[in-house]
Scaffold this motif. Sequence first.
Motif, short mmCIF file in Angstrom:
data_model
loop_
_atom_site.label_atom_id
_atom_site.label_comp_id
_atom_site.label_asym_id
_atom_site.label_seq_id
_atom_site.Cartn_x
_atom_site.Cartn_y
_atom_site.Cartn_z
N MET A 9 0.85 -1.18 0.00
CA MET A 9 0.00 0.00 0.00
C MET A 9 0.89 1.24 0.00
O MET A 9 1.78 1.37 0.85
N GLU A 10 0.65 2.13 -0.96
CA GLU A 10 1.49 3.31 -1.11
C GLU A 10 0.65 4.52 -1.51
O GLU A 10 -0.32 4.38 -2.24
N LEU A 11 1.06 5.69 -1.03
CA LEU A 11 0.44 6.95 -1.45
C LEU A 11 1.32 7.60 -2.50
O LEU A 11 2.55 7.59 -2.41
N TYR A 12 0.67 8.18 -3.51
CA TYR A 12 1.38 8.87 -4.58
C TYR A 12 0.65 10.19 -4.83
O TYR A 12 -0.53 10.20 -5.17
N PHE A 13 1.35 11.30 -4.64
CA PHE A 13 0.73 12.62 -4.75
C PHE A 13 0.86 13.14 -6.18
O PHE A 13 1.96 13.31 -6.69
N LEU A 37 -1.76 -2.33 -5.12
CA LEU A 37 -1.50 -3.34 -6.14
C LEU A 37 -1.33 -4.72 -5.52
O LEU A 37 -1.88 -5.71 -6.00
N GLU A 38 -0.54 -4.80 -4.46
CA GLU A 38 -0.30 -6.09 -3.82
C GLU A 38 -1.57 -6.63 -3.18
O GLU A 38 -1.84 -7.83 -3.21
N GLU A 39 -2.37 -5.70 -2.61
CA GLU A 39 -3.56 -6.13 -1.87
C GLU A 39 -4.72 -6.49 -2.79
O GLU A 39 -5.45 -7.45 -2.52
N ARG A 40 -4.96 -5.71 -3.87
CA ARG A 40 -6.10 -6.00 -4.74
C ARG A 40 -5.87 -5.60 -6.20
O ARG A 40 -6.82 -5.44 -6.96
N ARG A 41 -4.60 -5.39 -6.56
CA ARG A 41 -4.22 -5.12 -7.95
C ARG A 41 -4.97 -3.91 -8.52
O ARG A 41 -5.44 -3.92 -9.66
N SER A 42 -5.12 -2.89 -7.69
CA SER A 42 -5.87 -1.72 -8.13
C SER A 42 -5.32 -0.44 -7.52
O SER A 42 -4.36 -0.46 -6.75
N MET A 43 -5.94 0.66 -7.89
CA MET A 43 -5.58 1.99 -7.40
C MET A 43 -6.86 2.74 -7.08
O MET A 43 -7.85 2.64 -7.81
N TRP A 44 -6.84 3.51 -5.99
CA TRP A 44 -7.93 4.39 -5.64
C TRP A 44 -7.43 5.82 -5.73
O TRP A 44 -6.27 6.12 -5.41
N LEU A 45 -8.31 6.72 -6.16
CA LEU A 45 -7.93 8.12 -6.33
C LEU A 45 -8.77 8.99 -5.40
O LEU A 45 -9.99 8.84 -5.32
N PHE A 46 -8.10 9.89 -4.68
CA PHE A 46 -8.77 10.81 -3.77
C PHE A 46 -8.62 12.22 -4.32
O PHE A 46 -7.52 12.78 -4.35
N LYS A 95 -1.39 3.63 -13.54
CA LYS A 95 -2.11 3.22 -14.73
C LYS A 95 -3.61 3.39 -14.52
O LYS A 95 -4.17 2.87 -13.54
N LEU A 96 -4.27 4.14 -15.42
CA LEU A 96 -5.72 4.30 -15.31
C LEU A 96 -6.46 2.98 -15.44
O LEU A 96 -7.59 2.85 -14.97
N SER A 97 -5.84 2.01 -16.08
CA SER A 97 -6.47 0.69 -16.20
C SER A 97 -6.63 0.03 -14.84
O SER A 97 -7.45 -0.88 -14.67
N LYS A 98 -5.87 0.47 -13.85
CA LYS A 98 -5.94 -0.09 -12.49
C LYS A 98 -6.90 0.69 -11.59
O LYS A 98 -7.12 0.30 -10.44
N LEU A 99 -7.43 1.81 -12.09
CA LEU A 99 -8.29 2.65 -11.26
C LEU A 99 -9.61 1.95 -10.96
O LEU A 99 -10.36 1.62 -11.86
N GLU A 100 -9.90 1.76 -9.68
CA GLU A 100 -11.10 1.04 -9.25
C GLU A 100 -12.13 1.95 -8.61
O GLU A 100 -13.34 1.78 -8.81
N LYS A 101 -11.64 2.94 -7.82
CA LYS A 101 -12.56 3.82 -7.10
C LYS A 101 -11.98 5.24 -7.07
O LYS A 101 -10.76 5.42 -7.04
#
Length: 310
Positions: free
Chosen positions: A1-5, A27-36, A52-58
């Motif tokens: 789990m990582e934060l990227y600004f 990515l490791e936990e659920r192969r996705s990315m969330w955007l805030f 990668k926008l292809s990984k954007l889930e929420k």
Amino acid sequence: MELYFLGTNAGVPSLQRNVTAIALRILEERRSMWLFDCGEGTQHQILKSPLKLSKLEKVFITHLHGDHLFGLPGLLSSRAYQGGTTPLELYGPKGIKAFIEMSLELSQSRINYDLKVIEHDGGIIFEDDQFVVESALLDHRIDSYGYRITEKDRPGKLDLEQLKQHGVKPGPIYGKLKRGEAVELGDGLVLHPHQVLGSPKKGRIVTILGDTRPAPNVVPLARGADVLVHEATFLHELVDTAYEYHHSTAVQAAEAAKQAGVGQLIMTHFSSRYKDLDELTPLLEEARGIFPASFVAEEHKLYPVVEKQG
């Protein structure tokens, strides 16, 4: 789990920083990315990043000010062209649905993936077997929310030596035991998960706040979090200005982090009066005088979410 600004500026972009957007890579936990939040230019920032926008889930929007959502219509429209064809869920305050529907309708944008828009007014807004996301109202000029992301405890490691002694080879049985299911072996012996699993791994907690003055819900949202992301728009010498514009100072962010007992404080949403990174050093010094584990967010830098000590 990582934060990227992807953006750390307040109000308007500058030559040095973009407006607000924060990615949580899982990515490791659920192969996705969330955007805030998704300020103007966020998709351009993503193109310059390893995301990668292809990984954007929420997507979670804190409030409906332009520097936090004007990048949404473009990002949603172009997501599919970057491989994002899986369903996407968008969470935000009341009004976010009308904003999205009108933007896409008037621009005649075509979205060829399932987009679900969920308006909320706080509470638990999402939960599955891995994560819980809670939200609560802050104190800003319009309704602004903070989000608390809690990772549920994960199963411990399998005792491979013990499994080997029972003649169990890597395969489906490993998965069943990790999921908490008992398995019957060929000799009739029933193997229970607690016999071959180590202690559960404690889940991590990340709290990401929208724009706010010091508010009653800040500490409950952040309590015990491994990482707190808190706005720090001004130095404390401008505390009256911060109050007038419904924002916080670096000192107030640090005080909240200390009171909540978090592991790390990452400050963001800086006034454009502080241009280069060097000009943010006084904010960092103010915060560290109260809460030593304070950092200023740098764009295009990964911040691993590590379990807090003690």
